[in-house]
Design a protein around this motif. Structure first.
Motif, PDB file in Angstrom:
ATOM      1  N   GLU A 124      -1.384  34.269  30.682  1.00  0.00           N
ATOM      2  CA  GLU A 124      -0.961  34.994  32.728  1.00  0.00           C
ATOM      3  C   GLU A 124      -2.135  33.883  32.861  1.00  0.00           C
ATOM      4  N   LEU A 125      -2.559  33.621  34.379  1.00  0.00           N
ATOM      5  CA  LEU A 125      -3.739  32.861  34.810  1.00  0.00           C
ATOM      6  C   LEU A 125      -4.797  34.574  35.037  1.00  0.00           C
ATOM      7  N   PHE A 126      -5.712  34.037  34.646  1.00  0.00           N
ATOM      8  CA  PHE A 126      -6.891  35.345  35.702  1.00  0.00           C
ATOM      9  C   PHE A 126      -8.086  34.530  36.147  1.00  0.00           C
ATOM     10  N   THR A 127      -8.020  32.683  36.112  1.00  0.00           N
ATOM     11  CA  THR A 127      -9.083  32.601  37.273  1.00  0.00           C
ATOM     12  C   THR A 127      -9.421  30.952  37.401  1.00  0.00           C
ATOM     13  N   ALA A 128      -8.976  30.554  38.502  1.00  0.00           N
ATOM     14  CA  ALA A 128      -8.844  29.152  38.926  1.00  0.00           C
ATOM     15  C   ALA A 128     -10.113  28.991  39.985  1.00  0.00           C
ATOM     16  N   GLU A 129     -10.924  27.844  39.174  1.00  0.00           N
ATOM     17  CA  GLU A 129     -11.978  27.850  40.302  1.00  0.00           C
ATOM     18  C   GLU A 129     -12.567  26.588  40.084  1.00  0.00           C
ATOM     19  N   ARG A 130     -12.868  26.375  42.358  1.00  0.00           N
ATOM     20  CA  ARG A 130     -12.947  25.113  42.040  1.00  0.00           C
ATOM     21  C   ARG A 130     -14.916  25.001  41.672  1.00  0.00           C
ATOM     22  N   LEU A 131     -14.907  23.988  40.460  1.00  0.00           N
ATOM     23  CA  LEU A 131     -16.683  23.902  40.720  1.00  0.00           C
ATOM     24  C   LEU A 131     -17.865  22.528  41.056  1.00  0.00           C
ATOM     25  N   PRO A 132     -17.889  22.287  41.433  1.00  0.00           N
ATOM     26  CA  PRO A 132     -19.569  23.180  41.796  1.00  0.00           C
ATOM     27  C   PRO A 132     -18.820  24.209  42.986  1.00  0.00           C
ATOM     28  N   ASP A 133     -18.067  23.325  43.616  1.00  0.00           N
ATOM     29  CA  ASP A 133     -17.870  24.511  45.386  1.00  0.00           C
ATOM     30  C   ASP A 133     -16.423  23.673  45.241  1.00  0.00           C
ATOM     31  N   ALA A 134     -15.800  23.605  46.792  1.00  0.00           N
ATOM     32  CA  ALA A 134     -14.649  23.399  46.845  1.00  0.00           C
ATOM     33  C   ALA A 134     -14.710  21.710  47.140  1.00  0.00           C
ATOM     34  N   THR A 135     -15.981  20.938  46.766  1.00  0.00           N
ATOM     35  CA  THR A 135     -15.653  19.240  46.715  1.00  0.00           C
ATOM     36  C   THR A 135     -15.041  19.089  45.184  1.00  0.00           C
ATOM     37  N   ARG A 136     -14.951  19.750  44.385  1.00  0.00           N
ATOM     38  CA  ARG A 136     -14.220  19.451  43.144  1.00  0.00           C
ATOM     39  C   ARG A 136     -14.179  19.117  42.593  1.00  0.00           C
ATOM     40  N   LEU A 137     -15.579  19.111  41.718  1.00  0.00           N
ATOM     41  CA  LEU A 137     -15.580  17.394  40.689  1.00  0.00           C
ATOM     42  C   LEU A 137     -14.523  17.955  39.160  1.00  0.00           C
ATOM     43  N   GLY A 138     -14.349  19.113  39.079  1.00  0.00           N
ATOM     44  CA  GLY A 138     -14.298  20.273  37.883  1.00  0.00           C
ATOM     45  C   GLY A 138     -13.099  21.267  38.882  1.00  0.00           C
ATOM     46  N   THR A 139     -11.400  21.995  38.089  1.00  0.00           N
ATOM     47  CA  THR A 139     -11.129  22.904  38.415  1.00  0.00           C
ATOM     48  C   THR A 139     -11.417  23.994  37.030  1.00  0.00           C
ATOM     49  N   LEU A 140     -11.902  24.863  36.673  1.00  0.00           N
ATOM     50  CA  LEU A 140     -11.876  25.897  35.694  1.00  0.00           C
ATOM     51  C   LEU A 140     -10.624  26.892  35.555  1.00  0.00           C
TER      52      LEU A 140
END
Length: 181
Positions: free
Chosen positions: A73-89
């Motif tokens: 089950e999903l615990f975290t979805a986080e756009r990184l480094p911020d909303a510009t979203r070079l990655g999503t953890l």
């Protein structure tokens, strides 16, 4: 571990299609906390930001969950480094039988190019040998990395996500991959 599958940058579409062809589909949760679009169960302890990302991009949530395996089950979805979203953890947790539990993490590359990425997942332990790491140059994602152990060792497991882009470190995020009481 080196990802050898050719994957288009920023999208899990090819992985989803490949998994669908093999008959591996997302778990179909029948619970109040299930994401209606993806069928992935969302942890009761997930933050509102995670719920908002899951609602906006259920395909990515589902694809990352498929990479981790069934029952997470999903615990975290986080756009990184911020909303510009070079990655999503993405981090997922799973309770197992006999008091065992698992954490899984996937670091999605949304940069549009192949970049150095490192994803490290460590259980709540002082033994660094128990950590799982995936690092290399990836066009799609780093991971999945998983740790399994007692419920106590999975609680407060740490995840580190690093991305180097255009000669510098643009993401260096350390957070918890599982609930920390």
């Amino acid at each position: 571990m080196i990802n050898t599958i050719v994957k288009p940058a920023g999208s899990f579409s090819a992985t989803v299609a490949a998994l669908a062809l093999t008959g591996l589909n997302a778990p179909h949760a029948v619970a109040a906390d299930a994401n209606a679009e993806s069928g992935v169960r969302i942890s009761a302890q997930a933050k509102s930001e995670t719920r908002a990302i899951a609602a906006k991009d259920p395909q990515a949530v589902n694809s990352a969950a498929n990479l981790c395996g069934s029952g997470y089950e999903l615990f975290t979805a986080e756009r990184l480094p911020d909303a510009t979203r070079l990655g999503t953890l993405f981090t997922y947790t799973k309770s197992g039988s006999s008091g065992l539990a698992s954490s899984c993490a996937v670091f999605d590359n949304n940069s549009g190019s192949s970049v150095y990425m490192k994803l490290k997942l460590c259980p709540n332990s002082t033994d660094a040998k128990l950590c799982k790491t995936d690092d290399d140059t990836f066009s799609q994602y780093a991971g999945p990395v998983r740790v399994t152990g007692s419920n106590a060792s999975i609680l407060c497991s740490k995840v580190t996500a690093i991305m180097k882009y255009e000669g510098g470190t643009v993401i260096n995020r350390v957070t918890y991959a599982a609930p920390c009481n």
